[in-house]
Design a protein around this motif. Structure first.
Motif, mmCIF file in Angstrom:
data_model
loop_
_atom_site.group_PDB
_atom_site.id
_atom_site.type_symbol
_atom_site.label_atom_id
_atom_site.label_comp_id
_atom_site.label_asym_id
_atom_site.label_seq_id
_atom_site.Cartn_x
_atom_site.Cartn_y
_atom_site.Cartn_z
ATOM 1 N N TRP A 141 -0.149 3.779 9.702
ATOM 2 C CA TRP A 141 -1.602 3.693 9.555
ATOM 3 C C TRP A 141 -2.065 4.895 8.759
ATOM 4 N N GLY A 142 -3.278 4.832 8.255
ATOM 5 C CA GLY A 142 -3.773 5.958 7.457
ATOM 6 C C GLY A 142 -5.225 5.752 7.071
ATOM 7 N N GLY A 143 -5.653 6.536 6.100
ATOM 8 C CA GLY A 143 -7.029 6.449 5.625
ATOM 9 C C GLY A 143 -7.128 5.394 4.531
ATOM 10 N N ASP A 144 -7.750 5.750 3.437
ATOM 11 C CA ASP A 144 -7.968 4.792 2.350
ATOM 12 C C ASP A 144 -6.665 4.648 1.554
ATOM 13 N N HIS A 145 -5.712 3.936 2.112
ATOM 14 C CA HIS A 145 -4.329 3.892 1.610
ATOM 15 C C HIS A 145 -3.852 2.446 1.724
ATOM 16 N N ARG A 146 -3.592 1.797 0.582
ATOM 17 C CA ARG A 146 -3.222 0.383 0.623
ATOM 18 C C ARG A 146 -1.752 0.158 0.973
ATOM 19 N N GLY A 147 -1.005 1.223 1.163
ATOM 20 C CA GLY A 147 0.405 1.064 1.532
ATOM 21 C C GLY A 147 0.615 0.966 3.034
ATOM 22 N N VAL A 148 -0.446 1.158 3.812
ATOM 23 C CA VAL A 148 -0.270 1.171 5.270
ATOM 24 C C VAL A 148 -0.773 -0.149 5.875
ATOM 25 N N THR A 149 -0.304 -0.427 7.079
ATOM 26 C CA THR A 149 -0.722 -1.664 7.745
ATOM 27 C C THR A 149 -2.140 -1.549 8.273
ATOM 28 N N VAL A 150 -2.501 -0.374 8.779
ATOM 29 C CA VAL A 150 -3.847 -0.204 9.326
ATOM 30 C C VAL A 150 -4.588 0.864 8.527
ATOM 31 N N ARG A 151 -5.624 0.419 7.862
ATOM 32 C CA ARG A 151 -6.381 1.311 6.983
ATOM 33 C C ARG A 151 -7.698 1.638 7.680
ATOM 34 N N VAL A 152 -7.917 2.927 7.898
ATOM 35 C CA VAL A 152 -9.169 3.365 8.511
ATOM 36 C C VAL A 152 -10.157 3.585 7.369
ATOM 37 N N ARG A 191 6.342 -12.167 1.549
ATOM 38 C CA ARG A 191 5.179 -11.280 1.322
ATOM 39 C C ARG A 191 5.352 -9.951 2.034
ATOM 40 N N LEU A 192 5.696 -9.984 3.315
ATOM 41 C CA LEU A 192 5.772 -8.737 4.090
ATOM 42 C C LEU A 192 7.076 -8.011 3.772
ATOM 43 N N GLN A 193 7.018 -7.203 2.770
ATOM 44 C CA GLN A 193 8.160 -6.425 2.305
ATOM 45 C C GLN A 193 7.701 -4.977 2.111
ATOM 46 N N PRO A 194 8.638 -4.028 2.110
ATOM 47 C CA PRO A 194 8.223 -2.655 1.788
ATOM 48 C C PRO A 194 7.517 -2.623 0.427
ATOM 49 N N ALA A 195 6.608 -1.692 0.253
ATOM 50 C CA ALA A 195 5.902 -1.503 -1.025
ATOM 51 C C ALA A 195 5.156 -2.746 -1.485
ATOM 52 N N SER A 196 4.644 -3.527 -0.545
ATOM 53 C CA SER A 196 3.967 -4.775 -0.929
ATOM 54 C C SER A 196 2.455 -4.708 -0.720
ATOM 55 N N MET A 197 1.918 -3.551 -0.354
ATOM 56 C CA MET A 197 0.478 -3.390 -0.101
ATOM 57 C C MET A 197 -0.007 -4.336 0.991
ATOM 58 N N SER A 198 0.882 -4.715 1.875
ATOM 59 C CA SER A 198 0.468 -5.556 3.003
ATOM 60 C C SER A 198 0.994 -4.890 4.271
ATOM 61 N N GLY A 199 1.114 -5.644 5.342
ATOM 62 C CA GLY A 199 1.384 -4.989 6.622
ATOM 63 C C GLY A 199 2.839 -4.928 7.028
ATOM 64 N N TYR A 200 3.718 -4.490 6.146
ATOM 65 C CA TYR A 200 5.137 -4.417 6.525
ATOM 66 C C TYR A 200 5.422 -3.239 7.465
ATOM 67 N N TRP A 201 5.089 -2.037 7.026
ATOM 68 C CA TRP A 201 5.473 -0.838 7.763
ATOM 69 C C TRP A 201 4.637 -0.636 9.028
ATOM 70 N N CYS A 202 5.268 -0.069 10.037
ATOM 71 C CA CYS A 202 4.531 0.335 11.236
ATOM 72 C C CYS A 202 3.890 1.691 10.936
ATOM 73 N N ASP A 212 3.739 7.920 0.068
ATOM 74 C CA ASP A 212 3.061 6.988 -0.851
ATOM 75 C C ASP A 212 3.379 5.526 -0.535
ATOM 76 N N CYS A 213 4.350 5.312 0.345
ATOM 77 C CA CYS A 213 4.799 3.967 0.765
ATOM 78 C C CYS A 213 5.505 3.190 -0.351
ATOM 79 N N PHE A 214 5.719 3.823 -1.493
ATOM 80 C CA PHE A 214 6.586 3.226 -2.509
ATOM 81 C C PHE A 214 7.960 3.889 -2.424
ATOM 82 N N GLU A 215 7.955 5.219 -2.561
ATOM 83 C CA GLU A 215 9.234 5.931 -2.519
ATOM 84 C C GLU A 215 9.464 6.640 -1.208
ATOM 85 N N ARG A 216 8.366 6.916 -0.503
ATOM 86 C CA ARG A 216 8.531 7.644 0.741
ATOM 87 C C ARG A 216 7.537 7.138 1.781
#
Ligand code: GLU
Ligand code: MG
Length: 430
Positions: free
Chosen positions: A303-314, A290-301, A363-367
């Motif tokens: 954070w951000g705003g309303d962004h499903r590609g980040v681990t911590v969504r504010v 599950r925890l893989q890049p571009a998986s909309m879960s918490g892989y990457w270290c 975008d956490c898919f390509e960059r």
């Protein structure tokens, strides 16, 4: 049927264990089980000499104790339920107790005058047995993301879960279909941290049992179908201050620009302890499918705003609704331990005034701006946890030692399993 009490606790494998007991036990009371449970694995292998389990010291008892005023409505006829804490047989607190670890985390935040409030989002897949007895995905070809109604759930088992939840008094925020089929989401209303996790473990047990009555095996494991999306346990966090106000609120607006020092500290803590956290909150072999890049879960270290590609969504919502969402955990973790770890990493960041990296701009898919993600597998993340001495000490040294040992045993047990065999190592229990 005669009235009875079903007293339970959630063990290191995230399995609910306990006993049916007579109505006379519906008060502050206790019962006993073998402490060597903490050396039992999913395959029921026993006595693997896990630290602090006392399995080579005569398999003595531990005690589980519950409070009369925490006994609540259950979902079986004439049966009330309660969640317990674990103690040594001499009455001292058992350091391995996951609910105890969460109580310690809650108490540590309370020294700052803050009460952690938690809202949990659960994702799950539905399976059935085919004529040959094999487990296959539940057939809902008309299911879509955010689907409702009988194209999404032809057997209407989610209606039965909704009904049972209402009758038992669980506060459900929503049930809907998740991105893949046959995947569902169940969100519970937020509450004070221990209460929220008590409700979650009971709700999850109820949902699995109600589904099973409909012939459905509902599994909260992180990746039961390798070609489809994973299932997470997202932890939404806020704090009430002494006056009951949301301490994350910084005016009416939410989002990264409006984070206050408390919010910044929590996020910084999660970034610094990112790798170690994975070993506790995503603790099974399939967590790393599950925890893989571009998986909309918490892989990457990141954070951000309303962004499903980040681990911590504010959250973009501020004021009373201001909150932070940590997206790494999955429900194969013991949720008391997982929420304790999330709270303790946040506290370390807040108290230590850790520096906060810049928010994600990709975008956490390509960059992505994230320099790294979690380890590639359970072996790596358990080593990362062991190396994160501050996190282990905060969550509980003995608990982490037992956990690390059991997870290394799990790596050995699962290393030769593939595909459905690996899935079926977990599916009946998680
Ligand atoms: N299923 C995703 C996960 O594994 C999360 C999808 C979402 O709810 O944003 O965490
Ligand atoms: Mg979801």
């Amino acid at each position: 049927m005669a009235d009875r009490l079903r007293a339970m606790f959630c063990d290191h494998l995230s399995i609910m264990r306990g006993k049916y007991l007579p109505a006379s036990k519906m008060r502050d009371d206790e019962s006993r089980v073998a402490q060597a449970l903490f050396s039992v694995h999913y395959d029921k292998d026993l006595l693997i000499d896990a630290p602090h389990s006392k399995c080579r010291e005569g398999i003595p008892d531990m005690v589980f104790k519950w409070k009369g005023d925490e006994i609540r409505e259950g979902w079986e006829p004439d049966t009330k339920v309660v969640v317990s804490d674990l103690f040594n047989s001499d009455g001292s607190p058992l350091p391995l107790c996951p609910r105890g670890a969460l109580k310690r985390a809650q108490a540590a935040w309370q020294t700052h005058g803050l009460t952690a409030k938690v809202g949990l989002e659960l994702e799950a897949y539905a399976f059935v047995r085919n004529e040959d007895g094999q487990l296959v995905p539940y057939d809902n070809p008309g299911g879509v993301v955010y689907g409702t109604g009988n194209f999404t759930d032809p057997a209407r088992f989610t209606d039965a879960i909704w009904d049972a939840a209402a009758e038992a008094g669980f506060r459900l925020e929503l049930i809907t279909a998740e991105y893949d089929t046959p995947q569902f989401e169940f969100t519970l209303t937020y509450d004070e941290a221990v209460k929220a996790v008590d409700e979650m473990v009971l709700f999850r047990q109820m949902a699995r049992e109600v589904a099973y009555d409909h012939g459905i095996i509902l599994t909260f494991m992180p990746k039961p179908i390798l070609t489809k999306g994973g299932s997470g346990l997202h932890v939404n966090l806020s704090f009430a201050d002494k006056d009951g106000h949301n301490a994350l609120s910084n005016g009416e607006q939410g989002g990264p620009e409006f984070l206050n020092d408390l919010g910044r500290g929590c996020v910084a803590g999660w970034m610094r302890h990112h790798k170690g956290l994975a070993g506790l909150v995503a603790p099974t072999a399939l967590s790393y499918a599950r925890l893989q890049p571009a998986s909309m879960s918490g892989y990457w270290c990141n954070w951000g705003g309303d962004h499903r590609g980040v681990t911590v969504r504010v959250s973009a919502e501020g004021g009373k609704k201001a909150r932070l969402e940590h997206r790494m955990a999955d429900a194969s973790a013991n949720p008391y331990t997982a929420v304790a770890a999330v709270l303790q990493a946040a506290r370390l960041g807040f108290e230590g005034k850790y520096a906060l990296p810049a928010p994600e701009a990709g975008d956490c898919f390509e960059r992505t701006d994230a320099g790294f993600g979690v380890g590639a597998n359970l072996t790596e993340t358990v080593a990362d946890l062991e190396a994160d001495k501050a996190l282990c000490a905060a969550v509980g040294q003995e608990l982490c030692e037992n956990h690390i040992f059991m997870k290394r045993a799990e790596v050995d047990k699962t290393s030769t399993l593939e595909g459905n065999d690996l899935r079926d190592f977990y599916i009946w229990y998680v």
